[in-house]
Design a protein around this motif. Structure first.
Motif, PDB file in Angstrom:
ATOM      1  N   ASN A   9       0.930  -1.220   0.176  1.00  0.00           N
ATOM      2  CA  ASN A   9       0.012  -0.229   0.060  1.00  0.00           C
ATOM      3  C   ASN A   9       0.882   1.271   0.175  1.00  0.00           C
ATOM      4  O   ASN A   9       1.736   1.368   0.896  1.00  0.00           O
ATOM      5  N   PRO A  10       0.529   2.144  -0.867  1.00  0.00           N
ATOM      6  CA  PRO A  10       1.573   3.467  -0.976  1.00  0.00           C
ATOM      7  C   PRO A  10       1.425   4.298   0.489  1.00  0.00           C
ATOM      8  O   PRO A  10       2.763   4.735   0.618  1.00  0.00           O
ATOM      9  N   GLU A  11       0.470   4.183   1.357  1.00  0.00           N
ATOM     10  CA  GLU A  11       0.489   4.992   2.468  1.00  0.00           C
ATOM     11  C   GLU A  11       1.588   4.222   3.429  1.00  0.00           C
ATOM     12  O   GLU A  11       1.773   5.024   4.245  1.00  0.00           O
ATOM     13  N   ASP A  12       1.627   2.920   3.261  1.00  0.00           N
ATOM     14  CA  ASP A  12       2.720   2.254   4.024  1.00  0.00           C
ATOM     15  C   ASP A  12       4.157   2.851   3.843  1.00  0.00           C
ATOM     16  O   ASP A  12       5.092   2.442   4.799  1.00  0.00           O
ATOM     17  N   THR A  13       4.414   3.458   2.751  1.00  0.00           N
ATOM     18  CA  THR A  13       5.747   3.894   2.548  1.00  0.00           C
ATOM     19  C   THR A  13       6.008   5.511   2.775  1.00  0.00           C
ATOM     20  O   THR A  13       7.061   5.687   2.477  1.00  0.00           O
ATOM     21  N   ALA A  14       4.810   5.994   3.308  1.00  0.00           N
ATOM     22  CA  ALA A  14       5.082   7.489   3.589  1.00  0.00           C
ATOM     23  C   ALA A  14       6.338   7.850   4.624  1.00  0.00           C
ATOM     24  O   ALA A  14       7.041   8.918   4.230  1.00  0.00           O
ATOM     25  N   SER A  15       6.548   6.895   5.430  1.00  0.00           N
ATOM     26  CA  SER A  15       7.971   7.351   6.233  1.00  0.00           C
ATOM     27  C   SER A  15       9.197   7.129   5.400  1.00  0.00           C
ATOM     28  O   SER A  15      10.134   7.645   5.889  1.00  0.00           O
ATOM     29  N   PHE A  16       9.242   6.694   4.400  1.00  0.00           N
ATOM     30  CA  PHE A  16      10.420   6.620   3.374  1.00  0.00           C
ATOM     31  C   PHE A  16      10.569   7.776   2.264  1.00  0.00           C
ATOM     32  O   PHE A  16      11.389   7.647   1.501  1.00  0.00           O
ATOM     33  N   GLY A  17       9.715   8.750   2.553  1.00  0.00           N
ATOM     34  CA  GLY A  17       9.772   9.809   1.631  1.00  0.00           C
ATOM     35  C   GLY A  17       8.723   9.826   0.544  1.00  0.00           C
ATOM     36  O   GLY A  17       7.569   8.957   0.752  1.00  0.00           O
ATOM     37  N   LYS A  18       8.624  10.552  -0.447  1.00  0.00           N
ATOM     38  CA  LYS A  18       7.896  10.725  -1.564  1.00  0.00           C
ATOM     39  C   LYS A  18       8.157  10.348  -2.760  1.00  0.00           C
ATOM     40  O   LYS A  18       9.359  10.048  -3.081  1.00  0.00           O
ATOM     41  N   GLY A  19       7.218  10.095  -3.838  1.00  0.00           N
ATOM     42  CA  GLY A  19       7.509   9.794  -5.115  1.00  0.00           C
ATOM     43  C   GLY A  19       8.364   8.660  -5.448  1.00  0.00           C
ATOM     44  O   GLY A  19       8.173   7.484  -4.747  1.00  0.00           O
ATOM     45  N   ASN A  64      11.320   7.836  -4.539  1.00  0.00           N
ATOM     46  CA  ASN A  64      12.062   7.090  -3.583  1.00  0.00           C
ATOM     47  C   ASN A  64      10.945   6.056  -2.473  1.00  0.00           C
ATOM     48  O   ASN A  64      11.470   5.002  -2.145  1.00  0.00           O
ATOM     49  N   ALA A  65       9.909   6.471  -2.396  1.00  0.00           N
ATOM     50  CA  ALA A  65       8.726   5.718  -1.726  1.00  0.00           C
ATOM     51  C   ALA A  65       8.338   4.555  -2.559  1.00  0.00           C
ATOM     52  O   ALA A  65       8.187   3.492  -2.191  1.00  0.00           O
ATOM     53  N   LYS A  66       8.201   4.834  -3.870  1.00  0.00           N
ATOM     54  CA  LYS A  66       7.764   3.788  -4.844  1.00  0.00           C
ATOM     55  C   LYS A  66       8.606   2.575  -4.679  1.00  0.00           C
ATOM     56  O   LYS A  66       8.176   1.221  -5.156  1.00  0.00           O
ATOM     57  N   LYS A  67      10.062   2.543  -4.488  1.00  0.00           N
ATOM     58  CA  LYS A  67      10.708   1.344  -4.705  1.00  0.00           C
ATOM     59  C   LYS A  67      10.482   0.421  -3.282  1.00  0.00           C
ATOM     60  O   LYS A  67      10.752  -0.702  -3.334  1.00  0.00           O
ATOM     61  N   TYR A  68       9.745   1.037  -2.378  1.00  0.00           N
ATOM     62  CA  TYR A  68       9.271   0.098  -1.418  1.00  0.00           C
ATOM     63  C   TYR A  68       7.864  -0.667  -1.643  1.00  0.00           C
ATOM     64  O   TYR A  68       7.465  -1.707  -0.896  1.00  0.00           O
ATOM     65  N   LEU A  69       7.227  -0.310  -2.559  1.00  0.00           N
ATOM     66  CA  LEU A  69       6.063  -0.971  -3.184  1.00  0.00           C
ATOM     67  C   LEU A  69       6.395  -1.923  -3.952  1.00  0.00           C
ATOM     68  O   LEU A  69       6.698  -2.086  -4.917  1.00  0.00           O
TER      69      LEU A  69
END
Length: 160
Positions: free
Chosen positions: A51-61, A63-68
């Motif tokens: 879920n995209p909201e679960d990656t919010a603590s890793f930044g935006k855009g 940078n966060a997408k790589k954790y999806l």
């Protein structure tokens, strides 16, 4: 609740077979709930979220997408949890009916203990992972116990 209804509930709680069922049902449900925590642990440590909201603590855009992403270890835990759902839920229903079918206490305890043990072994076989056929055998033993209880229920109260 009327006094007569309370007496019936007390009789149920005093029933050794029902108490055995309640004990082992609680054990396997707690084990299944633990799988949720194990899944969360693996998601966090592997940084693999769906879920995209679960990656919010890793930044935006980007940078966060790589954790999806999916991770093989997270997926293994999820499959183990799904297998629990597929096997423990039928055990709960059939086991309850079985407890009401007046089995011998020793036979009921044998069924409940073998099922709980098989599910615990299955979890270790999934998470470690142990070589096959350990996982397959532990699944088959638990499944056979549920089928055995279902047979007893149908044999006792056959209204087909």
């Amino acid at each position: 609740m009327k006094t007569g209804e309370m007496a019936k509930l007390t009789q149920l709680i005093d029933n050794d077979i029902f108490r055995a069922y309640a004990t082992y049902a609680t054990i396997v449900l707690l084990k299944m709930m633990l799988m949720s925590l194990v899944t969360a642990y693996f998601r966090i440590t592997k940084k693999a979220f769906v879920n995209p909201e679960d990656t919010a603590s890793f930044g935006k855009g980007e940078n966060a997408k790589k954790y999806l992403r999916t991770d093989p270890d997270v997926e293994r835990v999820r499959r183990g949890h799904l297998n629990d759902l597929e096997n423990i839920v039928p055990f709960l229903g059939i086991g309850l009916l079985y407890a009401f079918s007046s089995p011998e206490l020793s036979t009921a305890l044998l069924h409940f203990r073998i099922f709980a043990g098989a599910r615990i072994i299955h979890t270790f076989a999934y998470l470690i992972p142990l070589p096959q056929p350990s996982r397959g055998l532990s699944w088959a033993v638990g499944y056979a116990v549920t089928i055995s209880m279902a047979y007893k229920v149908l044999k006792t109260a056959l209204y087909l």
